[in-house]
Design a protein around this motif. Structure first.
Motif, PDB file in Angstrom:
ATOM      1  N   GLY A 187      39.745  57.697  27.838  1.00 31.64           N
ATOM      2  CA  GLY A 187      40.763  57.270  26.883  1.00 31.64           C
ATOM      3  C   GLY A 187      41.704  58.402  26.528  1.00 31.64           C
ATOM      4  O   GLY A 187      42.919  58.201  26.391  1.00 31.64           O
ATOM      5  N   LEU A 188      41.166  59.603  26.402  1.00 29.82           N
ATOM      6  CA  LEU A 188      42.008  60.753  26.087  1.00 29.82           C
ATOM      7  C   LEU A 188      42.948  61.084  27.243  1.00 29.82           C
ATOM      8  O   LEU A 188      44.096  61.478  27.037  1.00 29.82           O
ATOM      9  CB  LEU A 188      41.112  61.957  25.774  1.00 29.82           C
TER      10      LEU A 188
ATOM     11  N   PHE B 286      48.030  53.860  24.040  1.00 24.17           N
ATOM     12  CA  PHE B 286      47.251  54.484  22.969  1.00 24.17           C
ATOM     13  C   PHE B 286      46.122  53.556  22.519  1.00 24.17           C
ATOM     14  O   PHE B 286      44.989  53.988  22.264  1.00 24.17           O
ATOM     15  CB  PHE B 286      48.166  54.818  21.798  1.00 24.17           C
ATOM     16  N   GLY B 287      46.411  52.263  22.428  1.00 21.77           N
ATOM     17  CA  GLY B 287      45.371  51.307  22.063  1.00 21.77           C
ATOM     18  C   GLY B 287      44.280  51.229  23.104  1.00 21.77           C
ATOM     19  O   GLY B 287      43.087  51.133  22.768  1.00 21.77           O
ATOM     20  N   LEU B 288      44.688  51.273  24.391  1.00 21.48           N
ATOM     21  CA  LEU B 288      43.679  51.239  25.458  1.00 21.48           C
ATOM     22  C   LEU B 288      42.791  52.478  25.393  1.00 21.48           C
ATOM     23  O   LEU B 288      41.557  52.392  25.514  1.00 21.48           O
ATOM     24  CB  LEU B 288      44.371  51.150  26.819  1.00 21.48           C
ATOM     25  N   GLY B 289      43.419  53.642  25.192  1.00 21.69           N
ATOM     26  CA  GLY B 289      42.620  54.869  25.082  1.00 21.69           C
ATOM     27  C   GLY B 289      41.688  54.834  23.896  1.00 21.69           C
ATOM     28  O   GLY B 289      40.534  55.272  23.974  1.00 21.69           O
TER      29      GLY B 289
ATOM     30  N   ILE C 143      34.835  65.942  20.805  1.00 18.36           N
ATOM     31  CA  ILE C 143      36.279  66.058  20.979  1.00 18.36           C
ATOM     32  C   ILE C 143      36.657  67.267  21.844  1.00 18.36           C
ATOM     33  O   ILE C 143      37.486  67.159  22.759  1.00 18.36           O
ATOM     34  CB  ILE C 143      36.987  66.109  19.599  1.00 18.36           C
ATOM     35  N   ILE C 144      36.034  68.419  21.597  1.00 15.97           N
ATOM     36  CA  ILE C 144      36.386  69.611  22.368  1.00 15.97           C
ATOM     37  C   ILE C 144      35.986  69.438  23.825  1.00 15.97           C
ATOM     38  O   ILE C 144      36.760  69.750  24.750  1.00 15.97           O
ATOM     39  CB  ILE C 144      35.724  70.861  21.761  1.00 15.97           C
ATOM     40  N   ASP C 145      34.760  68.933  24.047  1.00 14.13           N
ATOM     41  CA  ASP C 145      34.306  68.708  25.427  1.00 14.13           C
ATOM     42  C   ASP C 145      35.206  67.706  26.147  1.00 14.13           C
ATOM     43  O   ASP C 145      35.467  67.844  27.348  1.00 14.13           O
ATOM     44  CB  ASP C 145      32.855  68.223  25.438  1.00 14.13           C
ATOM     45  N   SER C 146      35.680  66.703  25.418  1.00 15.61           N
ATOM     46  CA  SER C 146      36.542  65.697  26.047  1.00 15.61           C
ATOM     47  C   SER C 146      37.879  66.295  26.473  1.00 15.61           C
ATOM     48  O   SER C 146      38.374  66.027  27.571  1.00 15.61           O
ATOM     49  CB  SER C 146      36.775  64.532  25.076  1.00 15.61           C
ATOM     50  N   PHE C 147      38.455  67.118  25.612  1.00 10.24           N
ATOM     51  CA  PHE C 147      39.708  67.785  25.990  1.00 10.24           C
ATOM     52  C   PHE C 147      39.491  68.704  27.194  1.00 10.24           C
ATOM     53  O   PHE C 147      40.339  68.786  28.094  1.00 10.24           O
ATOM     54  CB  PHE C 147      40.254  68.597  24.815  1.00 10.24           C
TER      55      PHE C 147
END
Length: 534
Positions: free
Chosen positions: A258-259, A435-438, A464-468
């Motif tokens: 999603g990100l 944005f909604g899909l993410g 959040i950090i791992d995802s980025f």
């Protein structure tokens, strides 16, 4: 049939009594039970199990349930409701003698009871009982049970039980003191335990390899077997950690997908993405509570019902965030980052105010509990389900991006926003839906996370950090890159943790990612195109 099996068991007990040491061949196998010494009682339990007495099973059950008593003169009595029975004969007693004392239990006596019960269960008609008995005797490897194991091996027809009995027989042979004419049998036992591996076999083989009284050839074989088992245990341990890494990577994949869409299509760094994962986990809990209250019969499938609900709730919330906040900050990355960071704090506090600051428990359905063995690995069903779920979501997302008008428009905007707008694509609408899909995908990640992690208002900050890092490492906007990066970082971290520690593993992964990005700024799978700025 059952009577025939009982006769076989009694015969086996007689064989055990015949081959047991002289200390076991007592005239009265019950005598040691009438003692206040735990060691004597434990030995008496073993003596009774191999005595051939028809009362052995009943007496041991009475002892196990604390219904066995002894008199000052050495008499043994079992209590049945309010009546008493002579333990040696099984005959009712009109008036039990005074001063009866219960036969006490401690861990050693309980261990002896477990071994005795296992010896008796070797000839049960229940397959599960026989298999459990063989496993128990393998773990105990009591030399007194060797005749019973040999008789059971000769009578057992089930392949799996015979394999477990053979291991128990090998362990029992090695556990008894070495005898000159048993070298060949002990060598075969070493080979059998080396083949099966495991910590139990390793411990027994290590004691044989360190014993000075053993034959040098046998000691060398045992030491080589220990080395072989150690190598296999290390390999299976790495495989186990890799599986945990795959399940963790699956969660990262769901969150980072999603990100990647949000960042790739709109170039927005959404620091509130982790809180959308947290919202998805709380929605899962709410659905479970609602199903439990309204339709308890549907509780086993409440987790499945939570999947579309979490997607829609988080997706709708994502559209509101884009329309109410993000669209006013396009082209201003620093302001966007700060605004979404503030939004994440607001969302955390809102959830904390509504649900409280403590963790909540999302129940794992019965069909996702348990595990199964794969070689030396333990595959838990909930982690396996998360892995499969992540790949299903990724496959569905790829179909959306490749086969639907929205997907084609998103890809066009990703490659060249200005040209897409000139071709008639409504880029603001695409931004909102992307944005909604993410955000909806973040909600799905929350459903998965609820099965392996604590659900709390701070849940999103964990991912959040791992995802980025996954998005940047894999290549912004590229789903294949997101998949490769999520699995690489997930497995790499879990494999390194036992070696250098959890904190050091995260630092090492971060350093490696930074070094890679320095050489390949666009990640492993860079998106081909003219870019937004062209």
């Amino acid at each position: 049939m059952r009577s025939l099996l009982r006769l076989c068991f009694v015969a086996a007990l007689c064989v055990g009594a015949a081959f047991a040491t002289p200390r076991l061949a007592r005239a009265d196998a019950f005598a040691g039970l009438a003692s206040g010494q735990f060691d004597t009682v434990a030995q008496a339990v073993t003596d009774l199990a191999v005595s051939g007495s028809t009362q052995a099973d009943t007496v041991l059950r009475a002892l196990e349930h604390r219904q066995l008593f002894f008199a000052p003169d050495g008499g043994l009595f079992m209590r049945e409701n309010t009546a008493y029975v002579d333990a040696r004969t099984g005959q009712p007693v009109a008036a039990p003698p005074e001063g009866l004392t219960p036969v006490r239990l401690n861990n050693r006596v309980r261990k002896a009871l477990a071994g005795a019960r296992a010896g008796m269960d070797l000839f049960s008609t229940d397959r599960a009982a026989r298999l459990g008995a063989a496993t128990t005797l393998y773990e105990r490897h009591d030399p007194a049970a060797l005749p019973l194991l040999e008789h059971a091996l000769s009578a057992e027809k089930d392949t799996a039980i015979r394999k477990e009995l053979a291991l128990a027989h090998a362990a029992t042979i090695l556990a008894q003191p070495p005898v000159a004419d048993q070298l060949a049998a002990r060598m075969q036992a070493v080979a059998a335990l080396r083949a099966t591996g495991g910590l139990e076999a390793r411990g027994l083989l290590a004691s044989v390899g360190a014993a000075e009284a053993e034959d040098p050839q046998l000691r060398k074989a045992a030491q080589e077997a220990v080395s072989s088992i150690d190598w296999r245990l290390r390999a299976w341990s790495i495989g186990q950690n890799a599986f945990y890494g795959l399940s963790f990577g699956s969660v990262l994949l769901l969150a980072a997908t999603g990100l990647a869409i949000t960042f790739g299509v709109m170039g927005v760094i959404n620091m509130a993405h982790g809180e959308l994962v947290m919202i998805g986990a709380y929605v899962t809990w709410l659905v479970q509570q609602g199903v439990r209250a309204v339709a308890p019969s549907l509780e086993p499938v409440a987790l499945l019902l939570a999947i579309p609900v979490a997607f829609c709730v988080c997706g709708g919330l994502g559209v509101l965030i884009e329309r109410g906040l993000i669209r006013f900050l396009y082209g201003r990355p620093l302001e966007t980052l700060l605004a979404t960071w503030g939004l994440s704090l607001i969302m955390q506090q809102a959830v904390r105010s509504v649900f409280g600051p403590t963790n909540i428990a999302v129940t794992t359905p019965g069909w996702l509990t348990g595990s199964f063995a794969l070689g030396g690995m333990e595959i838990t069903l909930n982690r396996l389900a998360i892995l499969i779920f992540a790949f299903l979501v990724l496959g569905a997302l790829m179909c959306v991006l490749r086969r639907t008008p929205l997907g084609l428009q998103m890809r066009a905007v990703t490659q060249n926003r200005r040209m897409a707008a000139l071709m008639g694509i409504r880029t603001p609408r695409v931004d909102a839906l992307a944005f909604g899909l993410g955000a909806g995908l973040a909600g799905l990640a929350g459903v998965a996370v609820s099965q392996i992690d604590n659900v709390s208002p701070n849940l999103g900050q964990t991912y959040i950090i791992d995802s980025f890092m996954v998005v940047v490492f894999g290549g912004v906007g590229n789903l294949w890159g997101t998949l490769a990066a999520a699995m690489t970082l997930g497995m790499g971290g879990k494999v390194l943790e036992p070696v250098i520690g959890a904190v050091s593993a995260k630092i090492a992964i971060l350093v490696l990612v930074i070094l890679y990005i320095q050489r390949n700024p666009r990640g492993m799978f860079p998106v081909r195109g003219r870019g937004v700025e062209s």
